[in-house]
Scaffold this active site. Structure first.
Site, PDB file in Angstrom:
ATOM      1  N   CYS A 102      -3.156  -3.017  17.266  1.00  0.00           N
ATOM      2  CA  CYS A 102      -3.434  -1.710  17.789  1.00  0.00           C
ATOM      3  C   CYS A 102      -4.729  -1.151  17.145  1.00  0.00           C
ATOM      4  CB  CYS A 102      -2.072  -0.860  17.678  1.00  0.00           C
ATOM      5  SG  CYS A 102      -1.433  -0.564  15.935  1.00  0.00           S
ATOM      6  N   GLY A 103      -4.755   0.118  16.845  1.00  0.00           N
ATOM      7  CA  GLY A 103      -5.736   0.747  16.466  1.00  0.00           C
ATOM      8  C   GLY A 103      -6.007   0.404  14.639  1.00  0.00           C
ATOM      9  N   THR A 104      -5.009   0.632  14.256  1.00  0.00           N
ATOM     10  CA  THR A 104      -4.785   0.190  12.606  1.00  0.00           C
ATOM     11  C   THR A 104      -4.104  -1.095  12.280  1.00  0.00           C
ATOM     12  OG1 THR A 104      -2.596   1.355  12.099  1.00  0.00           O
ATOM     13  CG2 THR A 104      -4.758   2.635  12.057  1.00  0.00           C
ATOM     14  N   GLY A 105      -3.227  -1.449  13.425  1.00  0.00           N
ATOM     15  CA  GLY A 105      -2.370  -2.683  13.041  1.00  0.00           C
ATOM     16  C   GLY A 105      -1.183  -2.349  12.464  1.00  0.00           C
TER      17      GLY A 105
ATOM     18  N   ARG B 171       9.843 -21.720  -4.414  1.00  0.00           N
ATOM     19  CA  ARG B 171      10.419 -20.242  -5.104  1.00  0.00           C
ATOM     20  C   ARG B 171      10.336 -19.199  -3.857  1.00  0.00           C
ATOM     21  NH1 ARG B 171       5.186 -20.205  -7.279  1.00  0.00           N
ATOM     22  NH2 ARG B 171       4.448 -18.334  -7.232  1.00  0.00           N
ATOM     23  N   HIS B 172       9.192 -19.464  -3.215  1.00  0.00           N
ATOM     24  CA  HIS B 172       8.923 -18.583  -1.873  1.00  0.00           C
ATOM     25  C   HIS B 172       9.769 -18.560  -0.671  1.00  0.00           C
ATOM     26  CE1 HIS B 172       5.046 -18.006  -3.796  1.00  0.00           C
ATOM     27  NE2 HIS B 172       4.943 -19.066  -3.628  1.00  0.00           N
TER      28      HIS B 172
ATOM     29  N   ARG C 145      -9.591  -0.723  14.840  1.00  0.00           N
ATOM     30  CA  ARG C 145     -10.431   0.166  14.364  1.00  0.00           C
ATOM     31  C   ARG C 145     -10.785   0.387  12.821  1.00  0.00           C
ATOM     32  NH1 ARG C 145      -6.954   4.718  17.769  1.00  0.00           N
ATOM     33  NH2 ARG C 145      -8.178   4.298  19.995  1.00  0.00           N
TER      34      ARG C 145
ATOM     35  N   HIS D 176       3.109 -17.630   1.280  1.00  0.00           N
ATOM     36  CA  HIS D 176       4.332 -17.166   0.352  1.00  0.00           C
ATOM     37  C   HIS D 176       5.452 -16.433   1.184  1.00  0.00           C
ATOM     38  CE1 HIS D 176       1.504 -16.902  -3.434  1.00  0.00           C
ATOM     39  NE2 HIS D 176       1.703 -18.054  -3.151  1.00  0.00           N
ATOM     40  N   ASN D 177       5.135 -15.919   2.465  1.00  0.00           N
ATOM     41  CA  ASN D 177       6.168 -15.050   3.021  1.00  0.00           C
ATOM     42  C   ASN D 177       6.494 -15.709   4.276  1.00  0.00           C
ATOM     43  OD1 ASN D 177       3.917 -12.615   1.896  1.00  0.00           O
ATOM     44  ND2 ASN D 177       5.970 -12.751   1.043  1.00  0.00           N
TER      45      ASN D 177
ATOM     46  N   ASP E  46      -2.222  -2.727  22.204  1.00  0.00           N
ATOM     47  CA  ASP E  46      -2.095  -1.445  22.893  1.00  0.00           C
ATOM     48  C   ASP E  46      -3.672  -1.389  23.411  1.00  0.00           C
ATOM     49  OD1 ASP E  46      -3.848  -0.597  20.805  1.00  0.00           O
ATOM     50  OD2 ASP E  46      -2.499   1.344  20.364  1.00  0.00           O
ATOM     51  N   HIS E  47      -3.675  -0.171  24.239  1.00  0.00           N
ATOM     52  CA  HIS E  47      -4.964   0.018  24.965  1.00  0.00           C
ATOM     53  C   HIS E  47      -6.311   0.160  23.853  1.00  0.00           C
ATOM     54  CE1 HIS E  47      -3.244   3.692  23.405  1.00  0.00           C
ATOM     55  NE2 HIS E  47      -4.421   4.276  23.323  1.00  0.00           N
TER      56      HIS E  47
ATOM     57  N   ARG F  11      12.588 -16.337  -1.559  1.00  0.00           N
ATOM     58  CA  ARG F  11      12.406 -15.033  -1.124  1.00  0.00           C
ATOM     59  C   ARG F  11      12.503 -14.512   0.022  1.00  0.00           C
ATOM     60  NH1 ARG F  11       7.818 -15.481  -5.974  1.00  0.00           N
ATOM     61  NH2 ARG F  11       9.135 -15.197  -7.581  1.00  0.00           N
TER      62      ARG F  11
ATOM     63  N   GLY G   7       1.309   0.455  13.418  1.00  0.00           N
ATOM     64  CA  GLY G   7       2.434   0.754  14.149  1.00  0.00           C
ATOM     65  C   GLY G   7       2.830  -0.272  14.862  1.00  0.00           C
TER      66      GLY G   7
END
Length: 149
Positions: A69-72, A136-137, A113, A102-103, A12-13, A140, A74
């Site tokens: 984004c600002g926090t990552g 095992r991963h 930010r 693992h994922n 985003d911006h 999952r 959203g």
């Protein structure tokens, strides 16, 4: 050109400057960067940018995606609504490595930010150099995929 060397970046911006720094960094490592913007600082909603990047990864057009984004948070939530996407927000290298190992994460989200450029570069490197361990991963990850319906 194959998806194996293509990586999509979007933000985003609030995160244009960090996205551009990461784009230059990964391009220097040989990745083909698909930077889908935005290019100007006017306010723009992160959900549409997270979705657009996620669709390129889910379609197989790009191997990985990095979104900002600002926090990552959203933009990550929006990306994870796209079937086939496993995206995590990371503010440290250990988590970035683990979401790959693992994922089998195919997208990384960063908060402009939250982390500075130097740490963000290290996080991206940890994410991109880690390999899924399977075993095992894999079971999952299959359970996570089954939740998509």
């Amino acid at each position: 050109m194959t998806a194996s060397n293509r990586i999509v970046l979007s933000s985003d911006h609030a995160a244009i400057q960090l996205r551009q720094a990461i784009a230059a960094h990964v391009a220097a490592q040989g990745w083909v960067v698909v930077d889908i913007g935005p290019a100007t600082p006017e306010s723009t909603p992160y959900p549409k940018h997270g979705e657009a990047a996620a669709r390129l990864v889910a379609s197989g057009d790009c191997r990985f995606g990095i979104i900002f984004c600002g926090t990552g948070q959203g933009i990550m939530m929006a990306a994870n609504k796209v079937k086939g996407i496993r995206c995590g927000v990371c503010a440290d290298t250990f988590s970035a490595r683990m979401i790959r190992q693992h994922n089998d994460a195919n997208m990384l989200s960063l908060g402009a930010r939250v982390v500075g450029e130097g740490l963000a570069l290290d996080i991206v490197d940890a994410f991109l150099t880690a390999e899924f361990e399977g075993g095992r991963h894999a079971t999952r990850v299959e359970m996570i995929e089954a939740l998509e319906g």
